[in-house]
Write a protein that holds these residues in place. Structure first.
Motif, PDB file in Angstrom:
ATOM      1  N   LEU A   1       0.844  -0.957  -0.113  1.00 36.31           N
ATOM      2  CA  LEU A   1       0.095  -0.068  -0.019  1.00 36.31           C
ATOM      3  C   LEU A   1       0.614   1.364  -0.252  1.00 36.31           C
ATOM      4  O   LEU A   1       0.357   2.332  -0.574  1.00 36.31           O
ATOM      5  CB  LEU A   1      -0.875   0.023   1.257  1.00 36.31           C
ATOM      6  CG  LEU A   1      -1.994  -1.297   1.004  1.00 36.31           C
ATOM      7  CD1 LEU A   1      -2.944  -1.140   2.414  1.00 36.31           C
ATOM      8  CD2 LEU A   1      -3.028  -0.545   0.050  1.00 36.31           C
ATOM      9  N   GLN A   2       1.995   1.151   0.581  1.00 35.44           N
ATOM     10  CA  GLN A   2       3.164   2.325   0.636  1.00 35.44           C
ATOM     11  C   GLN A   2       3.385   2.836  -0.834  1.00 35.44           C
ATOM     12  O   GLN A   2       3.395   3.973  -1.149  1.00 35.44           O
ATOM     13  CB  GLN A   2       4.020   2.069   1.458  1.00 35.44           C
ATOM     14  CG  GLN A   2       5.427   3.120   1.417  1.00 35.44           C
ATOM     15  CD  GLN A   2       6.374   2.762   2.339  1.00 35.44           C
ATOM     16  OE1 GLN A   2       6.294   1.848   3.138  1.00 35.44           O
ATOM     17  NE2 GLN A   2       7.358   3.601   2.348  1.00 35.44           N
ATOM     18  N   VAL A   3       3.607   1.726  -1.561  1.00 33.32           N
ATOM     19  CA  VAL A   3       4.187   1.809  -2.918  1.00 33.32           C
ATOM     20  C   VAL A   3       2.918   2.606  -3.875  1.00 33.32           C
ATOM     21  O   VAL A   3       3.104   3.588  -4.423  1.00 33.32           O
ATOM     22  CB  VAL A   3       4.682   0.455  -3.586  1.00 33.32           C
ATOM     23  CG1 VAL A   3       4.670   0.585  -4.914  1.00 33.32           C
ATOM     24  CG2 VAL A   3       5.771   0.119  -2.988  1.00 33.32           C
ATOM     25  N   VAL A   4       1.875   2.048  -3.659  1.00 21.97           N
ATOM     26  CA  VAL A   4       0.589   2.533  -4.224  1.00 21.97           C
ATOM     27  C   VAL A   4       0.384   4.158  -3.934  1.00 21.97           C
ATOM     28  O   VAL A   4       0.110   4.976  -4.930  1.00 21.97           O
ATOM     29  CB  VAL A   4      -0.628   1.641  -4.052  1.00 21.97           C
ATOM     30  CG1 VAL A   4      -1.936   2.300  -4.576  1.00 21.97           C
ATOM     31  CG2 VAL A   4      -0.542   0.437  -4.662  1.00 21.97           C
ATOM     32  N   VAL A   5       0.422   4.382  -2.407  1.00 20.09           N
ATOM     33  CA  VAL A   5       0.065   5.550  -2.415  1.00 20.09           C
ATOM     34  C   VAL A   5       1.359   6.604  -2.908  1.00 20.09           C
ATOM     35  O   VAL A   5       1.151   7.705  -3.268  1.00 20.09           O
ATOM     36  CB  VAL A   5       0.012   5.907  -0.740  1.00 20.09           C
ATOM     37  CG1 VAL A   5       0.320   7.250  -0.219  1.00 20.09           C
ATOM     38  CG2 VAL A   5      -1.033   5.170  -0.107  1.00 20.09           C
ATOM     39  N   GLU A   6       2.478   6.232  -2.561  1.00 20.95           N
ATOM     40  CA  GLU A   6       3.749   7.040  -3.009  1.00 20.95           C
ATOM     41  C   GLU A   6       3.582   7.186  -4.626  1.00 20.95           C
ATOM     42  O   GLU A   6       4.108   8.269  -5.157  1.00 20.95           O
ATOM     43  CB  GLU A   6       5.082   6.539  -2.828  1.00 20.95           C
ATOM     44  CG  GLU A   6       5.230   6.521  -1.368  1.00 20.95           C
ATOM     45  CD  GLU A   6       6.488   5.736  -0.827  1.00 20.95           C
ATOM     46  OE1 GLU A   6       7.135   4.798  -1.796  1.00 20.95           O
ATOM     47  OE2 GLU A   6       7.144   5.860   0.231  1.00 20.95           O
ATOM     48  N   ASP A   7       2.943   6.255  -5.452  1.00 26.76           N
ATOM     49  CA  ASP A   7       2.813   6.338  -6.941  1.00 26.76           C
ATOM     50  C   ASP A   7       1.810   7.160  -7.227  1.00 26.76           C
ATOM     51  O   ASP A   7       1.816   8.022  -8.248  1.00 26.76           O
ATOM     52  CB  ASP A   7       2.730   4.952  -7.441  1.00 26.76           C
ATOM     53  CG  ASP A   7       4.325   4.190  -7.523  1.00 26.76           C
ATOM     54  OD1 ASP A   7       5.264   4.783  -7.197  1.00 26.76           O
ATOM     55  OD2 ASP A   7       4.381   2.969  -7.922  1.00 26.76           O
ATOM     56  N   TYR A   8       0.699   7.083  -6.636  1.00 30.12           N
ATOM     57  CA  TYR A   8      -0.411   7.776  -7.197  1.00 30.12           C
ATOM     58  C   TYR A   8      -1.019   8.999  -6.556  1.00 30.12           C
ATOM     59  O   TYR A   8      -2.037   9.599  -6.911  1.00 30.12           O
ATOM     60  CB  TYR A   8      -1.609   6.700  -7.213  1.00 30.12           C
ATOM     61  CG  TYR A   8      -1.300   5.426  -8.276  1.00 30.12           C
ATOM     62  CD1 TYR A   8      -1.304   6.100  -9.538  1.00 30.12           C
ATOM     63  CD2 TYR A   8      -0.857   4.360  -7.819  1.00 30.12           C
ATOM     64  CE1 TYR A   8      -0.915   5.210 -10.701  1.00 30.12           C
ATOM     65  CE2 TYR A   8      -0.462   3.510  -8.800  1.00 30.12           C
ATOM     66  CZ  TYR A   8      -0.717   3.589 -10.374  1.00 30.12           C
ATOM     67  OH  TYR A   8      -0.251   2.967 -11.193  1.00 30.12           O
ATOM     68  N   VAL A   9      -0.555   9.194  -4.910  1.00 27.01           N
ATOM     69  CA  VAL A   9      -0.971  10.335  -4.323  1.00 27.01           C
ATOM     70  C   VAL A   9       0.095  11.737  -4.594  1.00 27.01           C
ATOM     71  O   VAL A   9       1.060  11.046  -4.189  1.00 27.01           O
ATOM     72  CB  VAL A   9      -1.271  10.107  -3.156  1.00 27.01           C
ATOM     73  CG1 VAL A   9      -1.856  11.162  -2.331  1.00 27.01           C
ATOM     74  CG2 VAL A   9      -2.385   8.946  -2.889  1.00 27.01           C
ATOM     75  N   HIS A  10      -0.133  12.725  -5.234  1.00 28.64           N
ATOM     76  CA  HIS A  10       0.585  13.694  -5.445  1.00 28.64           C
ATOM     77  C   HIS A  10       0.784  14.621  -4.529  1.00 28.64           C
ATOM     78  O   HIS A  10       1.363  15.815  -4.617  1.00 28.64           O
ATOM     79  CB  HIS A  10       0.471  13.909  -6.849  1.00 28.64           C
ATOM     80  CG  HIS A  10       0.725  12.998  -7.889  1.00 28.64           C
ATOM     81  ND1 HIS A  10       1.781  12.223  -8.112  1.00 28.64           N
ATOM     82  CD2 HIS A  10      -0.252  12.194  -8.593  1.00 28.64           C
ATOM     83  CE1 HIS A  10       1.706  11.270  -8.897  1.00 28.64           C
ATOM     84  NE2 HIS A  10       0.318  11.449  -9.315  1.00 28.64           N
ATOM     85  N   THR A  11      -0.378  14.828  -3.389  1.00 26.10           N
ATOM     86  CA  THR A  11      -0.456  16.073  -2.900  1.00 26.10           C
ATOM     87  C   THR A  11       0.336  15.416  -1.339  1.00 26.10           C
ATOM     88  O   THR A  11      -0.152  14.537  -0.759  1.00 26.10           O
ATOM     89  CB  THR A  11      -1.884  16.250  -2.235  1.00 26.10           C
ATOM     90  OG1 THR A  11      -2.532  16.541  -3.562  1.00 26.10           O
ATOM     91  CG2 THR A  11      -2.002  17.397  -1.413  1.00 26.10           C
TER      92      THR A  11
ATOM     93  N   LYS B   1      -1.449  14.790   1.919  1.00 25.49           N
ATOM     94  CA  LYS B   1      -2.716  13.585   1.613  1.00 25.49           C
ATOM     95  C   LYS B   1      -1.810  12.335   1.832  1.00 25.49           C
ATOM     96  O   LYS B   1      -2.167  11.290   2.477  1.00 25.49           O
ATOM     97  CB  LYS B   1      -3.324  13.735   0.424  1.00 25.49           C
ATOM     98  CG  LYS B   1      -4.408  14.702   0.368  1.00 25.49           C
ATOM     99  CD  LYS B   1      -5.175  14.770  -0.880  1.00 25.49           C
ATOM    100  CE  LYS B   1      -6.029  15.884  -1.081  1.00 25.49           C
ATOM    101  NZ  LYS B   1      -6.618  15.948  -2.452  1.00 25.49           N
ATOM    102  N   GLU B   2      -0.563  12.377   1.072  1.00 25.00           N
ATOM    103  CA  GLU B   2       0.126  11.071   1.250  1.00 25.00           C
ATOM    104  C   GLU B   2       0.815  10.770   2.686  1.00 25.00           C
ATOM    105  O   GLU B   2       0.791   9.708   2.960  1.00 25.00           O
ATOM    106  CB  GLU B   2       1.397  11.405   0.299  1.00 25.00           C
ATOM    107  CG  GLU B   2       2.387  10.252   0.344  1.00 25.00           C
ATOM    108  CD  GLU B   2       3.699  10.606  -0.731  1.00 25.00           C
ATOM    109  OE1 GLU B   2       4.684  10.078  -0.706  1.00 25.00           O
ATOM    110  OE2 GLU B   2       3.671  11.655  -1.556  1.00 25.00           O
ATOM    111  N   VAL B   3       1.104  11.741   3.345  1.00 24.00           N
ATOM    112  CA  VAL B   3       1.359  11.647   4.628  1.00 24.00           C
ATOM    113  C   VAL B   3       0.460  10.922   5.548  1.00 24.00           C
ATOM    114  O   VAL B   3       0.602  10.085   6.424  1.00 24.00           O
ATOM    115  CB  VAL B   3       2.127  12.720   5.117  1.00 24.00           C
ATOM    116  CG1 VAL B   3       2.327  12.712   6.734  1.00 24.00           C
ATOM    117  CG2 VAL B   3       3.445  13.248   4.668  1.00 24.00           C
ATOM    118  N   VAL B   4      -0.895  11.667   5.462  1.00 23.15           N
ATOM    119  CA  VAL B   4      -2.011  11.100   6.335  1.00 23.15           C
ATOM    120  C   VAL B   4      -2.364   9.694   5.924  1.00 23.15           C
ATOM    121  O   VAL B   4      -2.434   8.765   6.963  1.00 23.15           O
ATOM    122  CB  VAL B   4      -3.166  12.162   5.870  1.00 23.15           C
ATOM    123  CG1 VAL B   4      -4.379  11.364   6.582  1.00 23.15           C
ATOM    124  CG2 VAL B   4      -2.754  13.625   6.620  1.00 23.15           C
TER     125      VAL B   4
END
Length: 137
Positions: A94-104, A107-110
């Motif tokens: 899930l970390q990889v998915v969030v780092e790849d697709y969340v650009h704010t 939001k990424e940190v949360v």
């Protein structure tokens, strides 16, 4: 050509491409993350096979038999390892998915903090449940 000005730029251009490729990327932890994800996946294959075989062997068993099976030390240990490994692997994926697709960034940190918090909470609940059964509490 003045080699004193921008010496680092000239040196970086003269490097062999393999020298640059051996780095860990901009975050300097990419290879470690990749290896841990692969190791947890391999462990999940073995633990998953054990889990499926155990569940299938308990398919027509009653509650007391299933509880006695989980209470055995090796089964309890393997079940705890399965729970911890599954949640650890899930967090890495899930970390990889969030780092790849969340650009704010916020939001990424949360999301990353929430995912890790929920994974630790669920893993602790699973481990405590197995320990309660194994220790007869």
């Amino acid at each position: 050509m003045n080699l004193r000005v921008g010496t680092d730029d000239v040196r970086s251009q003269l490097r062999h491409p393999m020298k640059q490729a051996r780095g860990l990327g901009s975050a300097h932890h990419g290879a470690d993350h990749w290896w841990v994800q692969r190791v947890t996946a391999a462990a999940l294959i073995l633990l998953g096979l054990w889990f499926v075989i155990t569940v299938l062997s308990l398919l027509h068993a009653d509650y007391a038999t299933a509880k006695a099976m989980v209470a055995k030390p090796w089964n309890a240990l393997l079940l705890i390892l399965f729970v911890i490994t599954a949640f650890w692997h899930a967090v890495l994926g899930l970390q990889v998915v969030v780092e790849d697709y969340v650009h704010t960034r916020w939001k990424e940190v949360v999301l990353l903090v929430s995912i890790k918090f929920l994974a630790v909470l669920c893993a602790l609940a699973g481990v405590l449940a197995v320990l309660r059964i194994a220790l007869g509490v």
